[in-house]
Each structure stands twice: as structure tokens, then as C-alpha cells.
Design a protein around this motif. Structure first.
Motif, PDB file in Angstrom:
ATOM      1  N   ALA A 285      -5.102  -8.696   0.980  1.00 10.70           N
ATOM      2  CA  ALA A 285      -4.211  -7.680   0.423  1.00 10.70           C
ATOM      3  C   ALA A 285      -4.982  -6.452  -0.023  1.00 10.70           C
ATOM      4  O   ALA A 285      -4.581  -5.304   0.232  1.00 10.70           O
ATOM      5  N   MET A 286      -6.107  -6.665  -0.683  1.00  9.85           N
ATOM      6  CA  MET A 286      -6.903  -5.522  -1.136  1.00  9.85           C
ATOM      7  C   MET A 286      -7.517  -4.766   0.045  1.00  9.85           C
ATOM      8  O   MET A 286      -7.690  -3.549  -0.008  1.00  9.85           O
ATOM      9  N   THR A 287      -7.824  -5.497   1.115  1.00 10.01           N
ATOM     10  CA  THR A 287      -8.398  -4.852   2.296  1.00 10.01           C
ATOM     11  C   THR A 287      -7.403  -3.919   2.967  1.00 10.01           C
ATOM     12  O   THR A 287      -7.761  -2.810   3.380  1.00 10.01           O
ATOM     13  N   ILE A 288      -6.138  -4.341   3.068  1.00 13.36           N
ATOM     14  CA  ILE A 288      -5.175  -3.566   3.861  1.00 13.36           C
ATOM     15  C   ILE A 288      -4.288  -2.640   3.041  1.00 13.36           C
ATOM     16  O   ILE A 288      -3.597  -1.793   3.609  1.00 13.36           O
ATOM     17  N   GLY A 293      -2.260   2.042  -3.716  1.00 16.40           N
ATOM     18  CA  GLY A 293      -1.117   1.172  -3.445  1.00 16.40           C
ATOM     19  C   GLY A 293      -1.009   0.047  -4.459  1.00 16.40           C
ATOM     20  O   GLY A 293      -1.832  -0.086  -5.370  1.00 16.40           O
ATOM     21  N   ALA A 294       0.011  -0.779  -4.276  1.00 17.09           N
ATOM     22  CA  ALA A 294       0.276  -1.854  -5.236  1.00 17.09           C
ATOM     23  C   ALA A 294       0.443  -3.181  -4.512  1.00 17.09           C
ATOM     24  O   ALA A 294       0.872  -3.235  -3.351  1.00 17.09           O
ATOM     25  N   ILE A 295       0.105  -4.253  -5.243  1.00 20.63           N
ATOM     26  CA  ILE A 295       0.167  -5.614  -4.713  1.00 20.63           C
ATOM     27  C   ILE A 295       1.016  -6.449  -5.656  1.00 20.63           C
ATOM     28  O   ILE A 295       0.673  -6.617  -6.830  1.00 20.63           O
ATOM     29  N   LYS A 328     -10.232   0.949  -5.073  1.00 24.40           N
ATOM     30  CA  LYS A 328      -9.067   1.557  -4.411  1.00 24.40           C
ATOM     31  C   LYS A 328      -7.920   1.821  -5.386  1.00 24.40           C
ATOM     32  O   LYS A 328      -6.827   2.188  -4.969  1.00 24.40           O
ATOM     33  N   SER A 329      -8.170   1.638  -6.678  1.00 20.53           N
ATOM     34  CA  SER A 329      -7.151   1.903  -7.719  1.00 20.53           C
ATOM     35  C   SER A 329      -5.848   1.151  -7.452  1.00 20.53           C
ATOM     36  O   SER A 329      -4.757   1.699  -7.586  1.00 20.53           O
ATOM     37  N   HIS A 330      -5.985  -0.107  -7.074  1.00 15.83           N
ATOM     38  CA  HIS A 330      -4.805  -0.920  -6.821  1.00 15.83           C
ATOM     39  C   HIS A 330      -4.145  -1.352  -8.126  1.00 15.83           C
ATOM     40  O   HIS A 330      -4.819  -1.563  -9.145  1.00 15.83           O
TER      41      HIS A 330
END
Length: 396
Positions: A285-288, A293-295, A328-330
Motif C-alpha cells: 500500500a505504501m509503495t503504490i 495519499g491515504a490508506i 510520502k506523507s501518507h
């Protein structure tokens, strides 16, 4: 005394329908005048139940399962003011008192008063307060005025009961995962897992206006089910990396939002990847997910997994690339879904034909005595959501 039967966890891989006590309006030795007794109309088998049945939790033998409940009120305590006998109601899987700090803030998934062990309670689930589950003929529901969602028209509701039964958990859970991942009009989304929650999440993404909804899984039948209502299937058995498969569909190897609908029993990706790698989905999830963005993480992660292969995972410690997510500031959103935040609105989407959620998750109605087989089929990866009808009340 009326009879009652329920589905009980016996040992890893084994559940049985047993004779159980008929519910009382009581909490231990004291009366529960704020509760009701329900005749179960529908009660569903959930992937969270399957974790326990596989022996992947500390669930005790004899636990009566079932946290997805819809029923008819047949008895109400004297302190219940607004729910009446004869009402057809949806029961959020979260048990909430309506009185504590968290409940008053709308955080009903982490009520402070219904579980002496930790915040948050649920029916028929390990470490969630010892409440009797609803995969049965009858069940007691506390704090009825606060918890229950009454359907406005009983006949209309029974005609759509296959859809409305999903309001107790997987529809709000899938929707919550999408909302917390920031899904909205025009979003490019990846949903990890095409089980019932993943499919409910994918349908919710469409409801929220997503432009592209990709769903990843390793079971062909589940991918076909996702494709049947407009999703782009991603075969995680493929030797083509996930990011490359996404790029083939949308031109870039990234998405706006990812929702993890798998949880702690995740397996590795790629050809022949049968071994468990519980951090796979989160790291992918963090890769794509694009920068910023948000998870959403409605998939279940546990603090105790006795079936894990290494000591760290047995305690819920996973090798997560948090540095990548930080860079990536997720945004990450975890925890039980506060069902009451969504269930009334989602009820209306069903009643007014804005979504066919039962079709999306492929509901199959079974009798209570067929529950053990339902668990077996679900464990094999059946692309279905099994709904138990203990009294034969669901119309064909």
C-alpha cells in the motif's frame, strides 16, 4: 422455557450448532432493563469469525459466534423507550453504551464501558467483552435505544433483507475504509482483498464516485465477482508486480487511495507465493499510494496471533516500512468501524435503490444447521457472503 441454538467455536477448523441458553435481560446478576431480546432474522458469517475458527486468535472453545445481526424485537426492558416489540432492527457489531466519552464523540467502536479488558466490545468475539454471539436463534442486545437501527417499513425491509443484513458490519466497514482513504469523485483506488469486506468496499468506492476501482486477490472466483460489478481485477498470483499491473490500467504505477481489506493473514504476492507475509499488504500500500495519499485499514490486525510463524507476529508486531509512508506523507486509518456513523445513510442507499450490495458480495442464504459447511466453504475461498436464516424468515 424457549429453546435456542447457536454456532459455537470448538477447536481450530471446527464449529458446531449447539443447544445454548435462551437469552435473558440480564448482565451477570443484575437486570438489563435497557436491553431487548431479538428473534434473529439474519446473521452472517464474517471473515473476522474465520480468523477465530482457524485458530488464529485466543478464542476459547465454546464461544458462541456471530456479530452481524438483524432481528425482530420480541421483548424489551422497562427502560427501553423508543424501540418497541415487533420492530425489525439492524444491530451494529460494535456494542456501545452511548454514555462514555468515546460514544458521545461518535467513536462507538471503542466504547469504554462494555469491555473490562480494553476499549471496544462486540458480540461473539474474542477479547471483546464476553458477549454472546448472534449466530443463533435468539440474542440479547443491550443499550437498545442507542444501538439499534429500526427499519421504517418492515415489509419493505424484508423485501430487501439480503442487502439490509449487511448493514451490521461489512457494508459500513467497507464504506468506512473507503471514506478514511479519501475516496471521492474521480479517485483512482486499489482495494486489497476480494472477500466480502473487500467487495463491499469496492462497491462503496463506486458509490462515492471513484473513477477506477482495482481489486487485488489470488482467488480467480473472487476476482470474477469483483469484475461483475465494474471493478478492474488484479491477479496477485501474477509474476507482474502490483505497481506494473496498476500502470497497465491507469498509466502510472500509483493510486490516490488504498484500502486494506485483508488483515493479518496476508500472503506474499507473485507466482507460487503461498507463505504468509502479514505485512505484505501494508508495505505494498505504501509503495503504490501517491505522495499525500491515504490508506484505510479496515482489515483486522490482532495483538495475539498464536498461529503466526514468528514470535514478533504472534504479538502483532510486523515489519512495516513506516519510513516509506512517512517520506510520502501518507495518512493511515485503523481500527473498528463505528457502524452507527454510517448505517442510517447506507440503509437509505439500499431502500432507494442506489446500490445492490448483496449482489456485489454474492449473498447466499443458508439455514442455521448448514453453518458449519458455510464456514468450510468460506475457508476454501468461496466467492460468497453466507447469510444464516435461523427461522426460515427470508423470502426466496
Amino acid at each position: 422455557m424457549c429453546h435456542n441454538h447457536g454456532v459455537a467455536y470448538i477447536s481450530p477448523g471446527v464449529v458446531e450448532v449447539q443447544s445454548i441458553d435462551y437469552p435473558k435481560l440480564a448482565l451477570g446478576d443484575r437486570k438489563c432493563e435497557h436491553g431487548v431480546i431479538l428473534q434473529i432474522v439474519s446473521t452472517n458469517i464474517c471473515g473476522s469469525d474465520q480468523h477465530m475458527v482457524r485458530g488464529r486468535t485466543t478464542a476459547p472453545a465454546g464461544l458462541v459466534l456471530g456479530h452481524e445481526i438483524t432481528g425482530l424485537v420480541i421483548e424489551a426492558g422497562r427502560d427501553v423507550e423508543f424501540i418497541k416489540e415487533g420492530d425489525l432492527v439492524s444491530v451494529p457489531f460494535n456494542i456501545a453504551c452511548g454514555r462514555c466519552r468515546n460514544c458521545k464523540a461518535g467513536q462507538t467502536g471503542i466504547c469504554l464501558n462494555v469491555n473490562p479488558g480494553r476499549a471496544g466490545g462486540a458480540y461473539g468475539y474474542v477479547d471483546m467483552g464476553g458477549w454472546i454471539g448472534g449466530q443463533a436463534e435468539y440474542v440479547m442486545v443491550p443499550y437498545a435505544d442507542f444501538n439499534l437501527l429500526k427499519f421504517p417499513d418492515k415489509d419493505q425491509a424484508m423485501a430487501k433483507i439480503r442487502d439490509l443484513t449487511l448493514l451490521s458490519d461489512i457494508f459500513p466497514t467497507g464504506y468506512h475504509g473507503a471514506v478514511t482513504a479519501g475516496v471521492g469523485p474521480g479517485s483512482i483506488v486499489y482495494v486489497a482483498g476480494a472477500g466480502p469486506v473487500g467487495l463491499a468496499c469496492a462497491a462503496s468506492c463506486h458509490l462515492l464516485g471513484a473513477a477506477v476501482v482495482m481489486v487485488g486477490d489470488m482467488i480467480p472466483e473472487r476476482l470474477e465477482q469483483a469484475k461483475s460489478f465494474g471493478c478492474e481485477p488484479i491477479d496477485l498470483r501474477s509474476e507482474t508486480p502490483l505497481a506494473d499491473q496498476i500502470a497497465q490500467l491507469v498509466g502510472v504505477p500509483e493510486v490516490d487511495s488504498v484500502i486494506d481489506c485483508v488483515g493479518f493473514e496476508a500472503k506474499g504476492h507473485g507466482a507460487g507465493a503461498d507463505a504468509e507475509q502479514p505485512a505484505t499488504v501494508l508495505n505494498a500500500a505504501m509503495t503504490i499510494t501517491r505522495a499525500g495519499g491515504a490508506i484505510g485499514i479496515p482489515g483486522l490486525y490482532v495483538t495475539g496471533d498464536p498461529g503466526a510463524k514468528d514470535k514478533a507476529a504472534q504479538e502483532g508486531s510486523l515489519s512495516i516500512r513506516i519510513g516509506l509512508g512517512w517520506a510520502k506523507s501518507h495518512s493511515f486509518f485503523t481500527g473498528q468501524t463505528p457502524v452507527m456513523k454510517y448505517h442510517r445513510q447506507l440503509m437509505n442507499t439500499i431502500l432507494y435503490d442506489k446500490i445492490q450490495i448483496a449482489k456485489a458480495v454474492n449473498v447466499e442464504v443458508i439455514s442455521l444447521d448448514k453453518a458449519p459447511k458455510g464456514y468450510q466453504d468460506f475457508d476454501k475461498g468461496a466467492a460468497k457472503k453466507f447469510v444464516i436464516d435461523p427461522h426460515g424468515l427470508i423470502p426466496n
